[in-house]
Design a protein around this motif. Structure first.
Motif, mmCIF file in Angstrom:
data_model
loop_
_atom_site.group_PDB
_atom_site.id
_atom_site.type_symbol
_atom_site.label_atom_id
_atom_site.label_comp_id
_atom_site.label_asym_id
_atom_site.label_seq_id
_atom_site.Cartn_x
_atom_site.Cartn_y
_atom_site.Cartn_z
ATOM 1 N N LEU A 127 72.899 30.336 73.398
ATOM 2 C CA LEU A 127 72.191 30.352 72.150
ATOM 3 C C LEU A 127 71.688 28.874 71.643
ATOM 4 C CD1 LEU A 127 74.965 32.318 70.059
ATOM 5 C CD2 LEU A 127 72.678 32.905 70.836
ATOM 6 N N PHE A 128 72.228 27.910 72.465
ATOM 7 C CA PHE A 128 71.954 26.649 72.168
ATOM 8 C C PHE A 128 70.133 26.344 72.876
ATOM 9 C CE2 PHE A 128 71.019 22.195 74.111
ATOM 10 C CZ PHE A 128 71.311 21.422 73.054
ATOM 11 N N TYR A 129 69.909 27.027 73.970
ATOM 12 C CA TYR A 129 68.714 26.877 74.505
ATOM 13 C C TYR A 129 67.778 27.843 73.604
ATOM 14 C CZ TYR A 129 69.369 25.199 79.086
ATOM 15 O OH TYR A 129 69.520 24.329 79.919
ATOM 16 N N VAL B 148 75.973 25.751 66.369
ATOM 17 C CA VAL B 148 75.999 26.132 67.950
ATOM 18 C C VAL B 148 76.490 25.103 68.862
ATOM 19 C CG1 VAL B 148 73.718 25.053 68.628
ATOM 20 C CG2 VAL B 148 74.669 27.456 69.720
ATOM 21 N N ILE B 149 76.565 24.007 68.445
ATOM 22 C CA ILE B 149 77.445 22.779 69.136
ATOM 23 C C ILE B 149 78.863 22.858 68.805
ATOM 24 C CG2 ILE B 149 77.310 20.334 69.756
ATOM 25 C CD1 ILE B 149 74.306 20.308 69.359
ATOM 26 N N SER B 150 79.118 22.727 67.641
ATOM 27 C CA SER B 150 80.452 22.275 67.356
ATOM 28 C C SER B 150 81.341 23.433 66.603
ATOM 29 C CB SER B 150 80.342 21.063 66.242
ATOM 30 O OG SER B 150 80.046 19.971 66.819
ATOM 31 N N SER C 29 71.093 32.601 60.437
ATOM 32 C CA SER C 29 70.446 32.427 59.224
ATOM 33 C C SER C 29 69.437 31.075 59.255
ATOM 34 C CB SER C 29 71.800 32.083 58.193
ATOM 35 O OG SER C 29 70.785 32.132 56.963
ATOM 36 N N ASP C 30 69.889 29.802 59.840
ATOM 37 C CA ASP C 30 68.984 28.728 59.881
ATOM 38 C C ASP C 30 67.772 29.091 60.767
ATOM 39 O OD1 ASP C 30 70.733 27.106 58.110
ATOM 40 O OD2 ASP C 30 71.959 26.571 59.779
ATOM 41 N N ALA C 31 68.148 29.882 61.911
ATOM 42 C CA ALA C 31 67.031 30.019 62.827
ATOM 43 C C ALA C 31 66.047 30.941 62.001
ATOM 44 C CB ALA C 31 67.374 30.813 64.037
ATOM 45 N N GLY C 32 66.465 31.749 61.143
ATOM 46 C CA GLY C 32 65.423 32.669 60.343
ATOM 47 C C GLY C 32 64.738 31.843 59.353
ATOM 48 N N ALA C 33 65.203 30.798 58.759
ATOM 49 C CA ALA C 33 64.702 30.076 57.872
ATOM 50 C C ALA C 33 63.473 28.912 58.626
ATOM 51 C CB ALA C 33 65.505 29.052 57.179
ATOM 52 N N LEU C 34 63.722 28.457 59.912
ATOM 53 C CA LEU C 34 62.715 27.950 60.632
ATOM 54 C C LEU C 34 61.707 28.790 60.809
ATOM 55 C CD1 LEU C 34 65.191 25.736 62.938
ATOM 56 C CD2 LEU C 34 63.557 24.848 61.079
ATOM 57 N N ALA C 35 62.045 30.057 61.500
ATOM 58 C CA ALA C 35 60.903 31.115 61.721
ATOM 59 C C ALA C 35 60.159 31.158 60.584
ATOM 60 C CB ALA C 35 61.684 32.321 62.381
ATOM 61 N N ILE C 36 60.752 31.393 59.300
ATOM 62 C CA ILE C 36 59.647 31.630 58.265
ATOM 63 C C ILE C 36 58.668 30.496 58.072
ATOM 64 C CG2 ILE C 36 59.674 31.736 55.722
ATOM 65 C CD1 ILE C 36 62.438 33.266 56.109
ATOM 66 N N TYR C 37 59.433 29.254 58.086
ATOM 67 C CA TYR C 37 58.551 27.800 58.081
ATOM 68 C C TYR C 37 57.472 28.100 59.198
ATOM 69 C CZ TYR C 37 60.921 25.186 54.691
ATOM 70 O OH TYR C 37 61.783 24.467 53.769
ATOM 71 N N GLY C 38 57.657 28.340 60.494
ATOM 72 C CA GLY C 38 56.682 28.254 61.469
ATOM 73 C C GLY C 38 55.501 29.437 61.338
ATOM 74 N N VAL C 39 56.010 30.962 61.091
ATOM 75 C CA VAL C 39 55.203 31.913 60.858
ATOM 76 C C VAL C 39 54.217 31.411 59.604
ATOM 77 C CG1 VAL C 39 54.753 33.979 60.098
ATOM 78 C CG2 VAL C 39 56.596 33.453 61.882
ATOM 79 N N ALA C 40 54.750 30.905 58.688
ATOM 80 C CA ALA C 40 53.985 30.580 57.486
ATOM 81 C C ALA C 40 52.923 29.436 57.726
ATOM 82 C CB ALA C 40 54.813 30.093 56.007
ATOM 83 N N PHE C 41 53.423 28.543 58.325
ATOM 84 C CA PHE C 41 52.477 27.519 58.588
ATOM 85 C C PHE C 41 51.408 27.817 59.868
ATOM 86 C CE2 PHE C 41 55.073 24.628 56.236
ATOM 87 C CZ PHE C 41 54.343 23.667 55.868
#
Length: 784
Positions: free
Chosen positions: A660-662, A734-736, A745-757
């Motif tokens: 999951l870290f990768y 994922v680390i601590s 949830s945070d990965a989904g938010a980042l994916a939304i940012y990436g897809v939008a841009f």
């Protein structure tokens, strides 16, 4: 497929051209340089604190506490020498100041000369805390000063524990002494209770005897009233006797003068024998009356002599009784004074016990909170108050007994005067009786002579010589009678003076007996109060003995031990249970620096890879979009892979789940890449400035270093709007923390940012006109 063909041709051209390949390889290591080098530098800064030079100055002179030497400064020096916290440099004050000035030392710890002395003032009225001076060189390095401050607080805690242990040992010794003292106080209170019982019995006897004294004084006062009345009548009789004796003396003086004339007229006796015979008859009759009067005087003076002897005997007995009474009152006064002194000692002892118990309660709040100790404090206060009242009552008794003794001394003086006056009166009466006897004898002789004179009247002429001799003898006896009459008058005066003094003494005796009666009544009342006070003292001292025994038993139960002393010195220990433990600074800052490195790496990629064009001439807009996007995505994957490998295996970062870290590293990297690609594609060079501004806002609002709550309120607005907020939080999961739902949830938010841009980038290629040929040629194209 044609789009992938354009991407393959661009990639093949780049691999064949070293000028293009080398910059691309360098850009791949940008995230590694940011995250790896920063994390390595701050991975575990506290692990090398023993290389941080710190000056330590000990100026403590030590102190004496409870008979022992206290050297808190030297103890601290030994403790620091055994501690690897810093690079300790034990120097003088001058060397420390010089080292701070030239930045040799990051900080200085100074132990003042009165450090131990102030540590011994805890139990003083105004205790002074021991001061440990800490001087950080914050201008040299602020963070080093903050780290040192934390270490000094830990040192302060250890020193406080050592000092508290010394205090606790002293207090435990005092508690043992208090237990022994309470036991002795309990024994003393038992003796007080025993003495109070005896005092109670004595007070009862004293009250009974004072009641008897009051009754006897009343009877004595009643007996003195008839004496005063008799003495008053005796004084009246003495006045009458004095008047009669004076008249008798005057008559005898006149008789003596007449005898002189008679003796003168003896020479003419022959011519006046008839007149002499008639005069002698009258003289015989007068002499008979004189003899009868002198006989009555003799009988009266005899009775008076008997009365005065009774008065002398009574006054002597009265004096003896008053002497005994005066001695008894003196003993009573001395006894009451001794009792008052004893009760004063009891009062002082009770007050001292109450004060000692009060100080004990104040010095030990835990002991003061005990109900038994509270009852003990109340009982000791009650005993102190009762013994003080008893002392006041006994002082009143002493004053009354002193007044009684003074009144009896006055009575004794009056009785002595009365006895002396009665003795003078008796002597005067005796002299009066003797004179009356002599007068009676003389009148008898006078009668016999007159009878003889009458018998010898016939022979007057022939017995003139004898008559002259008889007249001379008669004159002598008459002079003696006149002298006796004078003595009788003087004795009457003395008798009157004596009876007056006797009357005055009797009146004083009555007044003194009245004072004695009042004083004895007051003594009886005070004895009643004394009886009540001794009863209360007996009860209170018994309770005090019981409570002191209980207190001694409970106090002696406190046993000194190393474990108890350690508990007193450090009653609270911190038991740390870490939630989602972070072993070092590097692990804590990894989410922040990984996000920062991937963002900066994506930004640098836009400097070496063309944003819009391809090496394939005539490539369509879609083909160029796919080629540019795949190129940036490939760079992103390689950057994230290198960064993950370096931090996992190069720095030894421990994570909750490696796979999951990768995954999250790849999602974060490609989202950042697509965001920056869109901004720079649309705005070109100004777009890179915009990306740098976004980076700055993310560095301050992503909560990667300090908590979000600690930044200014206006900055908190940007936190949910910027992508690094979600990358930092996802990496923490994922680390601590292992909160994978939050990570996804945070990965989904980042994916939304990436897809939008990424859609914005596609929009640019699909709808934006091709740049002019000059603009295309001016752009440095990497044939990828």
């Amino acid at each position: 497929m044609k789009s992938l063909s354009v991407f393959a041709k661009d990639l093949g051209a780049a691999l064949k051209n070293p000028k293009v390949l080398i910059p691309m390889l360098v850009v791949l290591f940008i995230p590694v340089m940011y995250s790896g080098l920063f994390l390595k530098a701050f991975w575990d800064p506290y692990g090398k604190m023993n290389e941080l030079p710190v000056a330590v100055v000990n100026e403590d002179k030590g102190a004496r506490y409870e008979g022992k030497e206290l050297t808190a400064g030297s103890d601290l020096m030994r403790e620091l020498k055994q501690t690897d916290g810093f690079q300790w440099n034990f120097v003088t004050r001058e060397q420390a100041e010089a080292g701070l000035d030239d930045s040799t030392y990051y900080m200085a710890i100074i132990v003042p000369e009165d450090f131990s002395a102030k540590a011994t003032t805890l139990l003083d009225e105004t205790p002074q805390p021991a001061t440990l001076v800490y001087e950080p060189n914050e201008g040299y390095n602020f963070l080093a000063g903050q780290i040192g401050g934390t270490a000094v607080k830990d040192i302060k805690t250890k020193i406080s524990a050592k000092v508290t242990e010394a205090y606790t040992k002293s207090v435990m010794v005092k508690v043992t002494e208090i237990a022994d003292g309470l036991g002795e106080a309990g024994d003393g209170a038992g003796k007080i209770a025993e003495g109070a019982g005896k005092l109670d019995d004595g007070a009862l006897k004293l009250m009974d005897n004072l009641l008897v004294l009051t009754d006897g004084t009343g009877k004595l006062l009643d007996g003195v009233k008839p004496l005063t009345s008799g003495v008053s009548e005796l004084n009246s009789g003495a006045s009458a006797l004095q008047s009669g004796s004076s008249t008798l003396a005057g008559g005898l003086q006149q008789l003596s003068a007449a005898h002189q004339q008679l003796q003168t007229g003896v020479a003419q006796s022959t011519a006046g024998s008839r007149e002499l015979s008639g005069g002698l008859k009258k003289t015989v009759a007068g002499t008979v009356q004189l003899q009868n009067g002198t006989q009555a005087a003799v009988e009266g003076t005899a009775k008076l002599q008997d009365g005065t002897k009774s008065v002398v005997d009574g006054s002597a007995k009265l004096a003896e009784g008053l002497t005994s009474s005066e001695a008894g009152s003196a003993k009573l006064t001395a006894g009451l004074q001794a009792s008052a002194d004893g009760s004063a000692q009891v009062t002082d002892g009770a007050k001292a016990v109450a004060a000692g118990l009060q100080q004990l309660a104040q010095s030990n709040p835990q002991l003061a909170a005990s109900p038994a100790v509270q009852q003990l404090l109340q009982a000791s206060a009650a005993v102190a108050e009762g013994s003080e009242k008893l002392q006041q009552s006994q002082q009143q008794l002493v004053q009354g007994a002193t007044a009684l003794h003074s009144g009896q001394e006055q009575l004794l003086q009056g009785a002595a005067q009365l006895h002396a006056g009665s003795q003078q009166l008796d002597a005067g009466v005796t002299a009066l009786h003797s004179g009356a006897q002599q007068l009676h004898s003389g009148s008898t002789q006078l009668l016999e002579g007159q009878k003889r004179l009458a018998q010898g009247a016939a022979a007057l002429e022939t017995g003139g010589g004898k008559l002259t001799a008889g007249m001379q003898q008669f004159g002598t006896k008459l002079s003696e009678a006149a002298a006796g009459g004078s003595k009788l008058a003087e004795g009457g005066k003395a008798l009157e003076a004596g009876t007056s003094a006797l009357l005055s003494g009797a009146r004083k005796l009555g007044d003194g007996l009245s004072s004695v009666a009042d004083g004895s009544k007051q003594l009886a009342a005070g004895a009643g109060e004394l009886k009540e006070g001794t009863a209360e003292l007996k009860s209170g001292s018994g309770k005090l003995a019981d409570k002191l025994g209980e207190a001694a038993e409970k106090t002696s139960a406190v046993k000194q031990s190393d474990a108890m002393i350690e508990m007193f010195a450090q009653p609270v220990k911190i038991e740390e249970h870490r939630i989602n433990e972070v072993p070092n600074y590097g692990t804590g800052f990894a989410p922040y620096f990984l996000s920062l490195g991937l963002f900066v790496g994506a930004l640098i990629c836009t400097l070496v890879i063309p944003m819009r064009e391809s090496a394939v001439p005539g490539a369509s807009r879609l083909n160029r979009f796919i080629s540019r996007t795949l190129t940036f995505s490939l760079m992103s994957i390689l950057q994230s892979l290198l960064a993950a490998i370096i931090v996992l295996y190069g720095l030894g970062l421990e994570v909750q789940n490696i796979a999951l870290f990768y995954t999250f590293t790849f999602i974060t990297s490609i989202a950042f890449m697509w965001i920056i690609q869109a901004i720079v594609t649309w705005l070109d060079q100004p777009g890179r400035f915009v990306v740098i501004v976004i980076l700055i806002f993310q560095l301050t609002t992503s909560a990667g270093t300090f908590p979000l709550e600690l930044i200014p309120d206006w900055m908190k607005f940007f936190n949910p709007l910027l992508p690094m907020t979600y990358s930092v939080r996802g990496f923490k999961s994922v680390i601590s923390t292992g909160d994978y739902s939050l990570m996804w949830s945070d990965a989904g938010a980042l994916a939304i940012y990436g897809v939008a841009f990424l859609a914005l980038t596609l929009g640019y290629f699909m709808f934006h006109n091709r740049d002019s040929e000059a603009a295309v040629k001016s752009e440095q194209v990497l044939t990828v």
